[in-house]
Design a protein around this motif. Structure first.
Motif, PDB file in Angstrom:
ATOM      1  N   PRO A 141     -41.129 -52.109 -17.982  1.00 35.74           N
ATOM      2  CA  PRO A 141     -40.699 -50.834 -17.401  1.00 35.74           C
ATOM      3  C   PRO A 141     -41.776 -49.752 -17.469  1.00 35.74           C
ATOM      4  O   PRO A 141     -41.885 -48.927 -16.570  1.00 35.74           O
ATOM      5  N   ALA A 142     -42.593 -49.766 -18.518  1.00 37.66           N
ATOM      6  CA  ALA A 142     -43.653 -48.761 -18.637  1.00 37.66           C
ATOM      7  C   ALA A 142     -44.695 -48.929 -17.532  1.00 37.66           C
ATOM      8  O   ALA A 142     -45.155 -47.944 -16.938  1.00 37.66           O
ATOM      9  N   VAL A 143     -45.058 -50.169 -17.239  1.00 38.87           N
ATOM     10  CA  VAL A 143     -46.035 -50.424 -16.175  1.00 38.87           C
ATOM     11  C   VAL A 143     -45.429 -50.072 -14.819  1.00 38.87           C
ATOM     12  O   VAL A 143     -46.103 -49.481 -13.964  1.00 38.87           O
ATOM     13  N   CYS A 144     -44.165 -50.411 -14.626  1.00 39.14           N
ATOM     14  CA  CYS A 144     -43.492 -50.060 -13.367  1.00 39.14           C
ATOM     15  C   CYS A 144     -43.443 -48.545 -13.196  1.00 39.14           C
ATOM     16  O   CYS A 144     -43.691 -48.029 -12.101  1.00 39.14           O
ATOM     17  N   ALA A 145     -43.152 -47.819 -14.281  1.00 39.58           N
ATOM     18  CA  ALA A 145     -43.075 -46.361 -14.213  1.00 39.58           C
ATOM     19  C   ALA A 145     -44.447 -45.757 -13.912  1.00 39.58           C
ATOM     20  O   ALA A 145     -44.569 -44.842 -13.093  1.00 39.58           O
ATOM     21  N   ALA A 146     -45.492 -46.276 -14.568  1.00 39.42           N
ATOM     22  CA  ALA A 146     -46.840 -45.753 -14.334  1.00 39.42           C
ATOM     23  C   ALA A 146     -47.290 -46.024 -12.904  1.00 39.42           C
ATOM     24  O   ALA A 146     -47.882 -45.143 -12.247  1.00 39.42           O
TER      25      ALA A 146
END
Length: 134
Positions: free
Chosen positions: A98-103
Motif C-alpha cells: 500500500p505504501a508503494v501504491c500510495a507513493a
C-alpha cells in the motif's frame, strides 16, 4: 456558469459527453465488485477505502450533470480526486505494498495537477502568431 437545473452537456453532443443512465448506473455494481475484490485480496481496511472511493465515484456518475459542472468549477480538486482512484486501482491490480501504491498515485497526481495548472495558464489561441512557445 451553469445551474443545477441546466444540463452540463447540451443534447446535441456526442454519446460520451452524456452517457445514458443505464451505462452510468453500471458504476454501482462495479464499485461493489471492486470493494469485495479488495476485501478478498487486501483485507477490511483497504475494502473500506475502496468502498468510499468507488462508491463516491458511482454516485458522481449517477448525478452526471452535477458531477461535470463541479469538475469544471473546481478543476484542481477534480484532478486531485484522481489520486485515491489511482491508489485503489494500483492496490487492486498489482501486488505492490500500500505504501508503494500510495507513493506512485501521489506522484502521478502531482504530475496531473502540474499539467492541469499549465493548461489553464496557457493563453488562448487567437489564430495569429505561433501555436506554441517555440
Amino acid at each position: 456558469m451553469a445551474h443545477s437545473d441546466q444540463p452540463a452537456v447540451p443534447a446535441g453532443k456526442p454519446f460520451w459527453n452524456r452517457p445514458p443512465i443505464w451505462l452510468r448506473a453500471l458504476g454501482v455494481p462495479i464499485a461493489l465488485a471492486v470493494t469485495l475484490r479488495m476485501f478478498d485480496g487486501r483485507g477490511l481496511s483497504m475494502a473500506v477505502v475502496a468502498g468510499v472511493v468507488y462508491g463516491a465515484l458511482a454516485i458522481g456518475l449517477l448525478a452526471w450533470d452535477r458531477f461535470v459542472i463541479w469538475g469544471r468549477e473546481h478543476p484542481l480538486l477534480d484532478v486531485l480526486a484522481s489520486g485515491p482512484v489511482m491508489f485503489i486501482t494500483l492496490a487492486l491490480v498489482t501486488p505492490l505494498s500500500p505504501a508503494v501504491c500510495a507513493a506512485t498515485a501521489a506522484g502521478f497526481t502531482v504530475l496531473l495537477a502540474v499539467l492541469k495548472h499549465l493548461q489553464r495558464r496557457r493563453p488562448s489561441q487567437s489564430g495569429t502568431g505561433p501555436a506554441g512557445p517555440f
